[in-house]
Design an enzyme around this catalytic site. Structure first.
Site, short mmCIF file in Angstrom:
data_model
loop_
_atom_site.label_atom_id
_atom_site.label_comp_id
_atom_site.label_asym_id
_atom_site.label_seq_id
_atom_site.Cartn_x
_atom_site.Cartn_y
_atom_site.Cartn_z
N HIS A 242 3.22 8.03 7.32
CA HIS A 242 4.38 7.16 7.56
C HIS A 242 5.68 7.96 7.52
O HIS A 242 6.61 7.68 8.26
CB HIS A 242 4.42 6.02 6.54
CG HIS A 242 3.22 5.14 6.58
ND1 HIS A 242 2.44 4.88 5.48
CD2 HIS A 242 2.63 4.49 7.61
CE1 HIS A 242 1.44 4.09 5.82
NE2 HIS A 242 1.53 3.84 7.11
N LYS B 18 0.87 -1.18 0.00
CA LYS B 18 0.00 0.00 0.00
C LYS B 18 0.91 1.23 0.00
O LYS B 18 2.08 1.12 0.30
CB LYS B 18 -0.87 0.00 1.26
CG LYS B 18 -2.01 -0.99 1.19
CD LYS B 18 -3.02 -0.56 2.23
CE LYS B 18 -3.99 -1.65 2.58
NZ LYS B 18 -4.66 -1.31 3.85
N HIS C 209 2.41 6.58 2.93
CA HIS C 209 1.83 7.92 2.84
C HIS C 209 2.50 8.91 3.78
O HIS C 209 3.42 8.55 4.54
CB HIS C 209 0.32 7.87 3.03
CG HIS C 209 -0.13 7.25 4.32
ND1 HIS C 209 0.19 7.77 5.55
CD2 HIS C 209 -0.85 6.12 4.56
CE1 HIS C 209 -0.35 7.01 6.49
NE2 HIS C 209 -0.98 6.00 5.92
#
Ligand code: ARG
Length: 574
Positions: free
Chosen positions: A143, A137, A140
């Site tokens: 993170h 994933k 983003h």
């Protein structure tokens, strides 16, 4: 003891002759107003408020007059006087300068934290959970912030002497891996996987997700696959673990570029052996209630935290179940005294619930802390909205290169590529840590790379410039200089700034708030450039050169130490 503390102690001793007083009660220090240059002024109401026992001072004015009248000079404080609002101590400026600069010289790479007490054995091990992206994933903005702030928390704890265990708790388990496996069968490309696993797995994941929306069969097969994984089917696990290993490997190279370290790459997948134990404990402690649809929940209404489902009706685990299991695992594998979770503030309520259930589950109050942060808004590169961390780092570097190439001095820089990368990284890190971490902020390439604004680029320039003074003057750094030479306003301001660094570090450790440190470094750098514009080092008489050189060296050492705590490698020449 820091220089500031020694002076505060000297004042506290004077006050203690009249009422008990500790150095910490002296809250104002070394911010002499212009007309009181060379004096420490203490506002009476403030002093009165910080004293343990303010009762004897109904008549503050009379009290302070008594202090002034009975004052005995010492090596730090020369005289005292009082008016109706303040108490003034004339301090021995060159003694102060000496104490500050010699301490920096002596402590050098640990100036700023050497004075802090070492943690005792019973509080030494601190576990920090940070970065924690989800495999396949997007990595983003949240993170990225967790990585940056978590790394700072790690370094500052290590500096003080804590035993830190940095865990990257990957989102590497769950139904999406079943989906990814089904997707890989259809869209997987071995060579793409090998050359760039993060991008390729993400592509596959996006494609199969789109397919799944049209075709429920895909969903069914994904569930089936994940069930096989949970049951320990070796073939299913082999592919998953290969994806996981490859992702970790390519993340690791980005973390290395960012200068971020972890002790353990763990993750949700690693806690399986503890899930049963967590569920058993919750059961034994009578904490589970059955919901209408057959799931199990923990009722936290009495703590005003609602009800939390911890086991699905089909027996499978959830994010919270895995976090509870990981608390048990961590307690056993990395016995910690404190655990810090660096995760976006949108999970604040989640962590309150998870911590509360953990305490109930193990029947002790664990020292668990959530360090939250706000969102980054508008993070995008030329390719569009950001999905990959690497694109952010590359864009930052490109921008710096453009700027450097437009700059006439570029030919002097040897390793322009490495420098541009480091500057780009500093720009991102400082932009992220300059506002209070709880606040949201607007991502801006222009603002973050402006060498004149308060940016990472500016701090690196300040550091490189200070290194340049040392190089060009060729003067040896010695702690034995005539300290009374440093008397210009610019010099005194810089000394004052250097002297407060230990206090700033202490506050940053307390609040886990990197912005305190970043804003301090801006002030320090401004004070340094003001002083360097005014105070020549080269071609002066030897004593002046030596004294000024020690001052600039100390400023540079302080800046370097501050950058180190923020996870930034200082640049020596650019
Ligand atoms: N992977 C999670 C996310 O992306 C963050 C994990 C944080 N750590 C934890 N122990 N829950 O939201």
């Amino acid at each position: 003891m820091t220089a500031v503390l020694k002076f505060k102690q000297a004042i506290a001793n004077q006050l203690s002759k009249h009422t008990p007083c500790q150095p910490k009660d002296i809250t104002t220090f070394m911010r002499p107003s212009k007309k009181q240059q060379g004096h420490i002024s203490i506002a009476l109401p403030k002093l009165n408020a910080s004293l343990q026992d303010p009762t004897p001072h109904q008549d503050l004015v009379a009290w302070t007059q008594r202090i002034a009248d009975n004052f005995e000079p010492n090596e730090f404080i020369e005289s005292a006087s009082a008016d109706t609002t303040n108490l003034f101590f004339k301090f021995n400026q060159s003694e102060f300068t000496k104490q500050v600069l010699q301490q920096v010289y002596h402590d050098n790479k640990s100036y700023g934290w050497s004075h802090l007490p070492k943690p005792t054995a019973s509080q030494r091990t601190v576990l920090i959970d940070y970065s924690s992206p989800n495999i396949a994933k997007p990595f983003h903005a949240g993170h990225l912030r967790s990585t940056i702030i978590g790394n700072f928390i790690r370094i500052i704890h290590e500096a003080v002497g804590y035993n830190v265990i940095g865990i990257n708790y990957l989102g590497d388990w769950g139904k999406q891996y079943g989906l990814l496996a089904v997707g890989f069968e259809k869209y997987g490309d071995e060579s793409k996987l090998i050359s760039d696993p993060i991008h390729h797995l993400y592509q596959v994941y996006v494609q199969i997700n789109a397919d799944a929306k049209q075709d429920s069969e895909i969903d069914r097969r994904a569930n089936e696959y994940f069930k096989k994984m949970e049951e320990g089917d070796p073939t299913a696990l082999e592919q998953w673990s290969r994806f996981r290993d490859m992702s970790i490997k390519s993340y690791a190279s980005i973390y290395e570029r960012l200068n971020v370290k972890f002790d353990v790459y763990s993750g949700e997948s690693q806690v399986n052996p503890y899930i049963q134990q967590a569920q058993d404990l919750l059961h034994q402690k009578n904490l589970l209630t059955r919901t209408n649809d057959g799931a199990y929940a923990v009722d936290l209404e009495q703590y005003k935290l609602g009800k939390v489902v911890v086991q699905r009706a089909d027996g499978t685990s959830l994010y919270v179940t895995r976090d509870l299991a990981s608390v048990l695992m961590r307690k056993q594998v990395y016995p910690f005294q404190k655990a810090i979770y660096v995760v976006g503030s949108e999970q604040s309520n989640y962590f309150k619930q998870m911590f509360q259930i953990s305490n109930l589950m193990v029947d002790t109050k664990l020292d668990l802390q959530h360090v939250g942060f706000g969102r980054i808004k508008g993070m995008s590169t030329r390719k569009g909205t950001v999905v990959f961390l690497q694109d952010i780092l590359d864009t930052a570097k490109e921008r710096i290169l453009e700027y450097m190439n437009a700059n006439a001095e570029k030919s002097q820089i040897k390793d322009i590529d490495t420098i541009a990368d480091q500057l780009g990284m500093s720009a991102i890190l400082i932009q992220d840590m300059k506002s209070k971490r709880g606040k949201d902020y607007e991502f801006s390439w222009e603002r973050m790379t402006d060498a004149r604004g308060d940016t990472g680029v500016f701090l690196q320039y300040a550091h490189a410039r200070a290194c340049g003074i040392e190089r060009k003057s060729g003067i040896e750094i010695t702690p034995h200089v005539d300290f009374s030479i440093l008397k210009e306003k610019e010099a005194l301001d810089l000394i004052q700034s250097i002297s407060t660094f230990p206090e700033v570090v202490e506050n940053a450790l307390q609040s886990l708030e990197p912005s305190t440190l970043v804003n301090y470094l801006f002030k320090l750098s401004h004070a340094t450039s003001a002083a360097s514009a005014f105070l020549r080092v080269k071609d002066m008489d030897t004593d002046t050169s030596k004294a000024r050189m020690l001052l600039f060296w100390s400023a540079r050492a302080t800046l370097r130490n501050g950058l180190h705590l923020l996870g930034i490698k200082p640049i020596k020449k650019m």
